[in-house]
Design an enzyme around this catalytic site. Sequence first.
Site, mmCIF file in Angstrom:
data_model
loop_
_atom_site.group_PDB
_atom_site.id
_atom_site.type_symbol
_atom_site.label_atom_id
_atom_site.label_comp_id
_atom_site.label_asym_id
_atom_site.label_seq_id
_atom_site.Cartn_x
_atom_site.Cartn_y
_atom_site.Cartn_z
ATOM 1 N N TYR A 60 0.175 -8.872 16.295
ATOM 2 C CA TYR A 60 0.115 -7.908 15.195
ATOM 3 C C TYR A 60 -1.043 -6.929 15.403
ATOM 4 O O TYR A 60 -0.872 -5.703 15.310
ATOM 5 C CB TYR A 60 -0.047 -8.629 13.860
ATOM 6 C CG TYR A 60 -0.383 -7.681 12.726
ATOM 7 C CD1 TYR A 60 0.613 -6.887 12.159
ATOM 8 C CD2 TYR A 60 -1.688 -7.546 12.257
ATOM 9 C CE1 TYR A 60 0.310 -5.987 11.143
ATOM 10 C CE2 TYR A 60 -1.997 -6.649 11.248
ATOM 11 C CZ TYR A 60 -0.988 -5.873 10.686
ATOM 12 O OH TYR A 60 -1.302 -4.980 9.693
ATOM 13 N N ILE B 160 0.833 -1.202 0.000
ATOM 14 C CA ILE B 160 0.000 0.000 0.000
ATOM 15 C C ILE B 160 0.869 1.254 0.000
ATOM 16 O O ILE B 160 0.559 2.242 -0.671
ATOM 17 C CB ILE B 160 -0.938 -0.019 1.220
ATOM 18 C CG1 ILE B 160 -1.945 -1.175 1.099
ATOM 19 C CG2 ILE B 160 -1.674 1.309 1.361
ATOM 20 C CD1 ILE B 160 -2.752 -1.428 2.345
ATOM 21 N N LYS C 98 -0.926 -2.759 15.979
ATOM 22 C CA LYS C 98 -1.646 -1.776 15.181
ATOM 23 C C LYS C 98 -2.602 -0.946 16.053
ATOM 24 O O LYS C 98 -2.776 0.254 15.834
ATOM 25 C CB LYS C 98 -2.413 -2.460 14.055
ATOM 26 C CG LYS C 98 -1.536 -3.213 13.067
ATOM 27 C CD LYS C 98 -0.504 -2.312 12.404
ATOM 28 C CE LYS C 98 -1.115 -1.355 11.407
ATOM 29 N NZ LYS C 98 -0.089 -0.570 10.679
#
Length: 319
Positions: free
Chosen positions: A181, A32, A185
């Site tokens: 993970y 991205i 975030k």
Amino acid sequence: MPSAPRVPLWDVHRLPRAEGRSFLVTGGNAGIGYFVAEQLAGTGATVVLGSRDRAKAEGAIASIGSRVPGARVRHVPLDLADPASLKASVDALGLDRLDAVVHNAGVALDHPPRRETTGGHELMFATNHLGHFALTHHLAPLLTATPGSRIVTTGSFAAKSERLDLDDLQSARDYRPKRAYARSKLAQMLFAVELDRRLRAVGSTTLSVLIHPGGALDALTPSRPPVHVRTTGERLSRLPLGLVVQGKDAAAWPAVRAVLDPGVRGGQMWSPRAFGLRGMPTTEPLWPHLADPTTAARLWAASCDLTGNDLTVTAPTRR
């Protein structure tokens, strides 16, 4: 009585020009982040790719140059897992002001064992959150020197159902990769919201904006050799998923809008319109657990301790 001025609709394919402005995209060499950099380069701005891998960054720069005539794109070495190296990376920018940084780079591990950086921190938490926290500390003078600068932090839909364990931020007691993970975030997202609170408290014009890209698949992403090559078979096999998720080119849209749109405000969260998974970028209400100032303040204090950086938000100097 005069009518209110018309606010132009946002068009992801006709972005406003940004000549003379400088943007840093962490992890801008792939995924991205690459498409964030490509789209921003198309506005005439100078775009800096922050990346550990020089060869991959050079491939990304070549790809952007082949699609954006006259693109102003360059690379700066950046290793978010090594906080001690970040001041040198910021010095290497060679800038006296910075219009925006997109905190995009991230590490996602799928399987044990738990991995640590050379500094002894769990790899995903260190890269995804602590590295960006420390980088913001070193970028602060450049951002403060730029009226209306923006710090755009990339969260994840995976964090929506997670909660932080403030007594085990680095998953030392109970390590599960996917949960670690998601929590890393979530820490990033809480940081972005708390940063906005602190910027507003001192009257800063710098904006902290939170985004999440929704669902993005390589198989729905257009080819950008040598950065990404999509086969016809992959594209055809994943076409039905295009009803639910999207390619990484479209997943870049919330970050690009957060950088460029003059209507964006600090503390907002931007995400894809359709269920937060795909579509045009739009604002989304903050998830309830992101609005918890006590957890965010404790995370901030822990992040200062773990990075050795006292990230202090100051007001711009009046001239």
